[in-house]
Scaffold this motif. Structure first.
Motif, PDB file in Angstrom:
ATOM      1  N   ALA A  35       0.622  -1.469   0.046  1.00 60.70           N
ATOM      2  CA  ALA A  35       0.084  -0.321   0.099  1.00 60.70           C
ATOM      3  C   ALA A  35       0.693   1.620   0.180  1.00 60.70           C
ATOM      4  CB  ALA A  35      -1.072   0.239   1.327  1.00 60.70           C
ATOM      5  N   LEU A  36       1.900   1.208   0.469  1.00 61.77           N
ATOM      6  CA  LEU A  36       2.675   2.481   0.459  1.00 61.77           C
ATOM      7  C   LEU A  36       3.598   2.758  -1.143  1.00 61.77           C
ATOM      8  CD1 LEU A  36       4.617   1.787   3.756  1.00 61.77           C
ATOM      9  CD2 LEU A  36       3.264   3.671   3.297  1.00 61.77           C
ATOM     10  N   THR A  37       3.623   1.333  -1.514  1.00 58.28           N
ATOM     11  CA  THR A  37       5.096   1.200  -2.393  1.00 58.28           C
ATOM     12  C   THR A  37       3.912   2.165  -3.863  1.00 58.28           C
ATOM     13  OG1 THR A  37       5.761  -0.928  -1.802  1.00 58.28           O
ATOM     14  CG2 THR A  37       5.345   0.363  -4.332  1.00 58.28           C
ATOM     15  N   ARG A  38       1.635   1.400  -3.614  1.00 58.72           N
ATOM     16  CA  ARG A  38       1.184   2.745  -4.429  1.00 58.72           C
ATOM     17  C   ARG A  38       0.928   3.857  -3.745  1.00 58.72           C
ATOM     18  NH1 ARG A  38      -0.750  -2.240  -2.837  1.00 58.72           N
ATOM     19  NH2 ARG A  38      -3.110  -1.331  -1.748  1.00 58.72           N
ATOM     20  N   ALA A  39       1.126   4.428  -2.744  1.00 59.67           N
ATOM     21  CA  ALA A  39       0.819   5.788  -2.816  1.00 59.67           C
ATOM     22  C   ALA A  39       1.889   6.377  -2.680  1.00 59.67           C
ATOM     23  CB  ALA A  39      -0.012   5.938  -0.714  1.00 59.67           C
ATOM     24  N   GLY A  40       3.474   5.765  -3.023  1.00 53.37           N
ATOM     25  CA  GLY A  40       4.467   6.375  -3.276  1.00 53.37           C
ATOM     26  C   GLY A  40       4.864   6.695  -1.685  1.00 53.37           C
ATOM     27  N   LEU A  41       4.752   6.222  -0.957  1.00 51.08           N
ATOM     28  CA  LEU A  41       5.079   7.271   0.416  1.00 51.08           C
ATOM     29  C   LEU A  41       6.645   6.027   0.790  1.00 51.08           C
ATOM     30  CD1 LEU A  41       1.812   6.925   1.952  1.00 51.08           C
ATOM     31  CD2 LEU A  41       3.396   9.147   1.300  1.00 51.08           C
ATOM     32  N   LYS A  42       7.207   6.476   2.068  1.00 50.88           N
ATOM     33  CA  LYS A  42       8.230   5.967   1.920  1.00 50.88           C
ATOM     34  C   LYS A  42       8.310   5.296   3.717  1.00 50.88           C
ATOM     35  CE  LYS A  42      10.814   7.241  -1.509  1.00 50.88           C
ATOM     36  NZ  LYS A  42      11.202   6.477  -2.606  1.00 50.88           N
ATOM     37  N   GLU A  43       7.396   5.869   4.480  1.00 54.38           N
ATOM     38  CA  GLU A  43       6.606   5.677   6.141  1.00 54.38           C
ATOM     39  C   GLU A  43       6.183   5.278   6.258  1.00 54.38           C
ATOM     40  OE1 GLU A  43       8.745   9.227   7.670  1.00 54.38           O
ATOM     41  OE2 GLU A  43       9.850   8.336   7.226  1.00 54.38           O
ATOM     42  N   ALA A  44       5.999   4.088   6.978  1.00 55.42           N
ATOM     43  CA  ALA A  44       3.943   4.489   7.413  1.00 55.42           C
ATOM     44  C   ALA A  44       4.016   4.973   9.135  1.00 55.42           C
ATOM     45  CB  ALA A  44       4.136   2.806   7.936  1.00 55.42           C
ATOM     46  N   VAL A  45       3.065   5.324   9.160  1.00 52.41           N
ATOM     47  CA  VAL A  45       3.336   6.046  10.375  1.00 52.41           C
ATOM     48  C   VAL A  45       1.965   6.140  11.566  1.00 52.41           C
ATOM     49  CG1 VAL A  45       2.787   8.917  11.245  1.00 52.41           C
ATOM     50  CG2 VAL A  45       3.797   8.862   9.113  1.00 52.41           C
ATOM     51  N   PHE A  46       2.518   5.504  12.608  1.00 53.10           N
ATOM     52  CA  PHE A  46       1.472   5.515  13.566  1.00 53.10           C
ATOM     53  C   PHE A  46       1.196   5.659  15.209  1.00 53.10           C
ATOM     54  CE2 PHE A  46       3.501   1.271  11.672  1.00 53.10           C
ATOM     55  CZ  PHE A  46       2.219   0.774  11.187  1.00 53.10           C
ATOM     56  N   ASP A  47       0.368   5.482  15.663  1.00 48.92           N
ATOM     57  CA  ASP A  47       0.217   6.386  16.336  1.00 48.92           C
ATOM     58  C   ASP A  47      -0.028   5.353  18.239  1.00 48.92           C
ATOM     59  OD1 ASP A  47      -1.483   7.942  18.825  1.00 48.92           O
ATOM     60  OD2 ASP A  47      -3.561   7.757  18.235  1.00 48.92           O
ATOM     61  N   PRO A  48       0.853   6.468  18.639  1.00 48.27           N
ATOM     62  CA  PRO A  48       1.775   5.503  19.780  1.00 48.27           C
ATOM     63  C   PRO A  48       0.388   5.235  20.665  1.00 48.27           C
ATOM     64  CG  PRO A  48       2.654   7.835  19.501  1.00 48.27           C
ATOM     65  CD  PRO A  48       2.012   7.520  18.394  1.00 48.27           C
ATOM     66  N   ALA A  49      -0.394   5.849  20.834  1.00 47.40           N
ATOM     67  CA  ALA A  49      -1.655   5.574  21.581  1.00 47.40           C
ATOM     68  C   ALA A  49      -2.287   4.760  21.398  1.00 47.40           C
ATOM     69  CB  ALA A  49      -2.412   6.910  22.122  1.00 47.40           C
ATOM     70  N   ARG A  50      -2.181   4.069  20.880  1.00 49.38           N
ATOM     71  CA  ARG A  50      -2.808   2.196  20.028  1.00 49.38           C
ATOM     72  C   ARG A  50      -2.242   1.246  19.770  1.00 49.38           C
ATOM     73  NH1 ARG A  50      -5.948   3.543  14.440  1.00 49.38           N
ATOM     74  NH2 ARG A  50      -7.220   1.550  15.242  1.00 49.38           N
ATOM     75  N   LEU A  51      -0.019   1.728  20.388  1.00 50.29           N
ATOM     76  CA  LEU A  51      -0.477   0.438  20.432  1.00 50.29           C
ATOM     77  C   LEU A  51      -0.267  -0.244  21.389  1.00 50.29           C
ATOM     78  CD1 LEU A  51       3.175   2.388  19.413  1.00 50.29           C
ATOM     79  CD2 LEU A  51       1.733   0.672  17.881  1.00 50.29           C
ATOM     80  N   VAL A  52       0.156  -1.706  21.513  1.00 49.49           N
ATOM     81  CA  VAL A  52       0.123  -2.585  22.791  1.00 49.49           C
ATOM     82  C   VAL A  52       1.272  -2.262  24.246  1.00 49.49           C
ATOM     83  CG1 VAL A  52       0.035  -4.815  23.887  1.00 49.49           C
ATOM     84  CG2 VAL A  52      -0.412  -4.031  21.456  1.00 49.49           C
ATOM     85  N   GLN A  53       2.505  -1.425  23.602  1.00 43.97           N
ATOM     86  CA  GLN A  53       3.902  -1.294  24.240  1.00 43.97           C
ATOM     87  C   GLN A  53       4.258  -0.601  24.011  1.00 43.97           C
ATOM     88  OE1 GLN A  53       6.958  -4.451  24.531  1.00 43.97           O
ATOM     89  NE2 GLN A  53       5.826  -5.595  25.511  1.00 43.97           N
ATOM     90  N   ASN A  54       3.151   0.580  24.609  1.00 46.37           N
ATOM     91  CA  ASN A  54       3.726   2.453  24.214  1.00 46.37           C
ATOM     92  C   ASN A  54       4.925   2.793  25.085  1.00 46.37           C
ATOM     93  OD1 ASN A  54       3.383   5.391  23.225  1.00 46.37           O
ATOM     94  ND2 ASN A  54       1.100   5.873  24.534  1.00 46.37           N
ATOM     95  N   ASN A  55       6.169   2.240  24.901  1.00 43.87           N
ATOM     96  CA  ASN A  55       6.919   2.434  25.725  1.00 43.87           C
ATOM     97  C   ASN A  55       8.577   2.734  25.278  1.00 43.87           C
ATOM     98  OD1 ASN A  55       8.085  -0.199  25.500  1.00 43.87           O
ATOM     99  ND2 ASN A  55       7.293  -0.025  27.502  1.00 43.87           N
TER     100      ASN A  55
END
Length: 78
Positions: A35-55
């Motif tokens: 999906a990143l390749t199709r969108a021409g993006l180089k990196e994925a952005v994640f919301d740390p608040a939604r991670l299981v281990q947000n440290n």
């Protein structure tokens, strides 16, 4: 015809997989990479608040695991 997931769809599936003890995480990472390749993006952005281990350790582990699979990860400011 099956539609390809968008970056947002693939990212949401990764959040769901992380919540489900990493079920099918490699499949979801591959979908995100495509999906990143199709969108021409180089990196994925994640919301740390939604991670299981947000440290720092959890985020660094996630970055390393995704990097090994060809996806650069950054985290949004909460």
């Amino acid at each position: 015809m099956v539609s390809e997931p968008t970056v947002a769809d693939a990212t949401n599936r990764i959040y769901e997989s992380l919540q489900a003890d990493n079920a099918d995480i490699d499949v979801h990472i591959a979908a995100l990479k495509a999906a990143l390749t199709r969108a021409g993006l180089k990196e994925a952005v994640f919301d740390p608040a939604r991670l299981v281990q947000n440290n720092r350790s959890g985020r660094k582990r996630m970055e390393a695991y995704f990097r090994q699979r060809g996806v650069m990860v950054t985290f949004s400011a909460s």
